[in-house]
Design an enzyme around this catalytic site. Structure first.
Site, PDB file in Angstrom:
ATOM      1  N   LYS A  73       0.771  -1.153   0.014  1.00 53.90           N
ATOM      2  CA  LYS A  73      -0.144  -0.053   0.084  1.00 53.90           C
ATOM      3  C   LYS A  73       0.840   1.206   0.004  1.00 53.90           C
ATOM      4  O   LYS A  73       0.333   2.397  -0.482  1.00 53.90           O
ATOM      5  CB  LYS A  73      -1.050   0.013   1.175  1.00 53.90           C
ATOM      6  CG  LYS A  73      -2.077  -1.022   1.050  1.00 53.90           C
ATOM      7  CD  LYS A  73      -3.487  -0.844   1.755  1.00 53.90           C
ATOM      8  CE  LYS A  73      -4.418  -2.084   1.470  1.00 53.90           C
ATOM      9  NZ  LYS A  73      -5.356  -2.072   2.108  1.00 53.90           N
ATOM     10  N   LYS A  80      -5.618  -9.080  -5.525  1.00 51.70           N
ATOM     11  CA  LYS A  80      -7.122  -9.738  -4.909  1.00 51.70           C
ATOM     12  C   LYS A  80      -8.270  -8.678  -5.035  1.00 51.70           C
ATOM     13  O   LYS A  80      -8.034  -7.123  -5.265  1.00 51.70           O
ATOM     14  CB  LYS A  80      -6.791  -9.947  -3.624  1.00 51.70           C
ATOM     15  CG  LYS A  80      -6.963  -8.348  -2.571  1.00 51.70           C
ATOM     16  CD  LYS A  80      -6.698  -8.908  -1.229  1.00 51.70           C
ATOM     17  CE  LYS A  80      -7.002  -7.715  -0.341  1.00 51.70           C
ATOM     18  NZ  LYS A  80      -8.059  -7.505   0.379  1.00 51.70           N
ATOM     19  N   LYS A 135     -11.591  -3.819  -1.860  1.00 53.87           N
ATOM     20  CA  LYS A 135     -12.614  -2.276  -1.779  1.00 53.87           C
ATOM     21  C   LYS A 135     -11.731  -1.011  -2.145  1.00 53.87           C
ATOM     22  O   LYS A 135     -12.377   0.065  -2.424  1.00 53.87           O
ATOM     23  CB  LYS A 135     -13.298  -2.325  -0.650  1.00 53.87           C
ATOM     24  CG  LYS A 135     -12.784  -2.481   0.686  1.00 53.87           C
ATOM     25  CD  LYS A 135     -13.890  -2.360   1.618  1.00 53.87           C
ATOM     26  CE  LYS A 135     -13.755  -3.122   3.009  1.00 53.87           C
ATOM     27  NZ  LYS A 135     -12.478  -2.517   3.719  1.00 53.87           N
TER      28      LYS A 135
HETATM   29  P1  ADP Z   1     -10.135  -4.323   1.258  1.00 49.04           P
HETATM   30  O1  ADP Z   1      -8.737  -5.053   1.054  1.00 49.04           O
HETATM   31  O2  ADP Z   1     -11.130  -5.256   0.127  1.00 49.04           O
HETATM   32  O3  ADP Z   1     -10.281  -3.263   1.420  1.00 49.04           O
HETATM   33  P2  ADP Z   1     -10.284  -5.270   4.123  1.00 49.04           P
HETATM   34  O4  ADP Z   1      -8.734  -5.146   3.946  1.00 49.04           O
HETATM   35  O5  ADP Z   1     -11.067  -4.345   4.833  1.00 49.04           O
HETATM   36  O6  ADP Z   1     -10.755  -5.292   2.479  1.00 49.04           O
HETATM   37  O7  ADP Z   1     -10.568  -6.640   4.569  1.00 49.04           O
HETATM   38  C1  ADP Z   1     -11.601  -6.945   5.468  1.00 49.04           C
HETATM   39  C2  ADP Z   1     -11.625  -8.395   5.553  1.00 49.04           C
HETATM   40  O8  ADP Z   1     -11.919  -9.052   4.316  1.00 49.04           O
HETATM   41  C3  ADP Z   1     -10.213  -9.056   5.838  1.00 49.04           C
HETATM   42  O9  ADP Z   1     -10.585 -10.068   6.662  1.00 49.04           O
HETATM   43  C4  ADP Z   1      -9.816  -9.455   4.666  1.00 49.04           C
HETATM   44  O10 ADP Z   1      -8.774 -10.452   4.794  1.00 49.04           O
HETATM   45  C5  ADP Z   1     -11.145  -9.919   3.879  1.00 49.04           C
HETATM   46  N1  ADP Z   1     -10.773  -9.898   2.512  1.00 49.04           N
HETATM   47  C6  ADP Z   1     -10.428  -8.718   1.719  1.00 49.04           C
HETATM   48  N2  ADP Z   1     -10.185  -9.041   0.547  1.00 49.04           N
HETATM   49  C7  ADP Z   1     -10.730 -10.204   0.368  1.00 49.04           C
HETATM   50  C8  ADP Z   1     -10.655 -11.180  -0.954  1.00 49.04           C
HETATM   51  N3  ADP Z   1     -10.402 -10.610  -2.079  1.00 49.04           N
HETATM   52  N4  ADP Z   1     -10.852 -12.502  -0.721  1.00 49.04           N
HETATM   53  C9  ADP Z   1     -11.033 -12.883   0.545  1.00 49.04           C
HETATM   54  N5  ADP Z   1     -11.126 -12.024   1.808  1.00 49.04           N
HETATM   55  C10 ADP Z   1     -10.852 -10.897   1.624  1.00 49.04           C
END
Ligand code: ADP
Length: 343
Positions: free
Chosen positions: A119, A207, A210
């Site tokens: 990041k 991945k 959001k």
């Molecule tokens: P993002 O990366 O989408 O901003 P977060 O970091 O807030 O999401 O993650 C919130 C939860 O969702 C965490 O437990 C994270 O590991 C899980 N998570 C985020 N993206 C994925 C994904 N692509 N597949 C599976 N789990 C995910």
């Protein structure tokens, strides 16, 4: 006797997507629905983590509420004393413990965190909050003595860091903290071989996130079902013209198989067997697109029925209990490090 704690948090920096849903929300909510006799469930919104990457601050309150509604629509029971739904910033002990743990955390240790490296790469003005993110996350977990922490694969390193810092504090100050189970035990507990990682539909080497630059490859739980189906239809695939589950050679198609398996609740092998070798990617995508649209339609019907008064009541009840539990741990730590007189 207090029950073992299952805990997870999802940042309110944008709407949640199907990766968040299947990776972290659903495993926790399923335990909340069926095993609350045995476990305390903490599902919280890490609002202080929300701005470790830039956000629109005027929108944060709306986003926090929107996420709580998504939890409720996913089936989180709101009226059980052992299911806690709270906002991190309403429990000041999270911030206080973070400072204390900071003073026992190595600069080098945090510099090695993959999420920080990813990041901060290319970012002009990297903030200390992003660097310190895992310490706040460790506090989130250790304040409640959580043993089980369902998170997606990308958060495994932060869980390992939490175990490291807890172990270090325990050695120095005599068993201050419950240490969460290691990542492999977590997967075993939640009935999975490994952490889940749903990939971006447009770029399956990344991945689904959001905080992605573009929404094209992300299926949000709030997407209009037809628009989400279109995203599936334009998902990046390959030129082999044969459906197979092979995440290295065919990451796009494998990701669609993974999504289908999660939507159906069937093992990935069964879904692969059903479509193996199919040569028309268009036909296969249509099947996935239709199921995604069907899932979102049903989900959004539940979302429309969520009652904000029930969420408000759950926040208020849970935040009282969370403060009691967190403050008890914080006091133990303050006594251990000399900030408070030992009892
Ligand atoms: P993002 O990366 O989408 O901003 P977060 O970091 O807030 O999401 O993650 C919130 C939860 O969702 C965490 O437990 C994270 O590991 C899980 N998570 C985020 N993206 C994925 C994904 N692509 N597949 C599976 N789990 C995910």
């Amino acid at each position: 006797m207090t029950k073992p704690v299952i805990l997870t948090g999802l940042r309110a920096n944008n709407d949640l997507h199907i990766g968040n849903y299947f990776g972290a929300m659903l495993p926790t909510i399923e335990m909340a629905k069926s095993h609350v006799d045995e476990y305390q469930i903490n599902m919280f919104i890490p609002d202080l983590h929300s701005f470790t990457t830039p956000i629109d601050h005027d929108d944060l309150q709306r986003q926090v509420w929107s996420n709580a509604r998504l939890f409720a629509a996913s089936g989180l029971p709101l009226d059980n004393d052992d299911i806690l739904l709270y906002r991190q910033s309403y429990v000041p002990a999270h911030s206080e413990l973070t400072w204390i743990l900071d003073c026992f955390t190595g600069f080098g240790e945090l510099s090695r965190m993959t999420q920080f490296k990813d990041k901060s790469q290319g970012a002009e003005d990297v903030k200390v909050g992003l660097f310190n993110y895992p310490v706040l996350m460790a506090s989130d977990i250790l304040l409640y003595g959580a043993k089980y922490v369902p998170v997606g694969d990308d958060q495994s390193q932060h869980l390992e860091f939490t175990r490291d810092i807890a172990g270090r504090m325990n050695n120095k100050f005599n068993d201050l903290f419950e240490v969460p189970y290691e990542v492999s035990k977590q997967h075993e507990f939640f009935g999975k071989g490994q952490g889940l990682r749903i990939m971006d539909l447009a770029d399956p080497s990344k991945k689904m996130s959001k905080s992605a630059d573009s929404d094209k490859g992300v299926i949000f739980l709030t997407d209009e079902p037809g628009a989400a189906a279109k995203k599936v239809m334009s998902a990046t695939t390959d030129d082999r013209a044969s459906v197979n589950y092979n995440t290295i050679e065919q990451p796009g198609i494998s990701n669609l198989l993974q999504i289908l398996s999660l939507l159906r609740g069937h093992p990935i092998e069964d879904v692969e067997t059903a479509y193996k070798g199919q040569s028309s990617y268009g036909d296969f995508k249509r099947i996935v697109a239709d199921e995604v649209a069907e899932f979102l339609t049903a989900f959004q019907a539940k979302l429309a029925d969520v009652n904000d008064d029930a969420i408000k009541a759950a926040f208020e009840r849970s935040e009282v209990r969370a403060n009691e539990q967190a403050n008890a741990t914080l006091l133990r730590v303050q006594q251990a490090v000399g900030l408070r007189q030992k009892a």
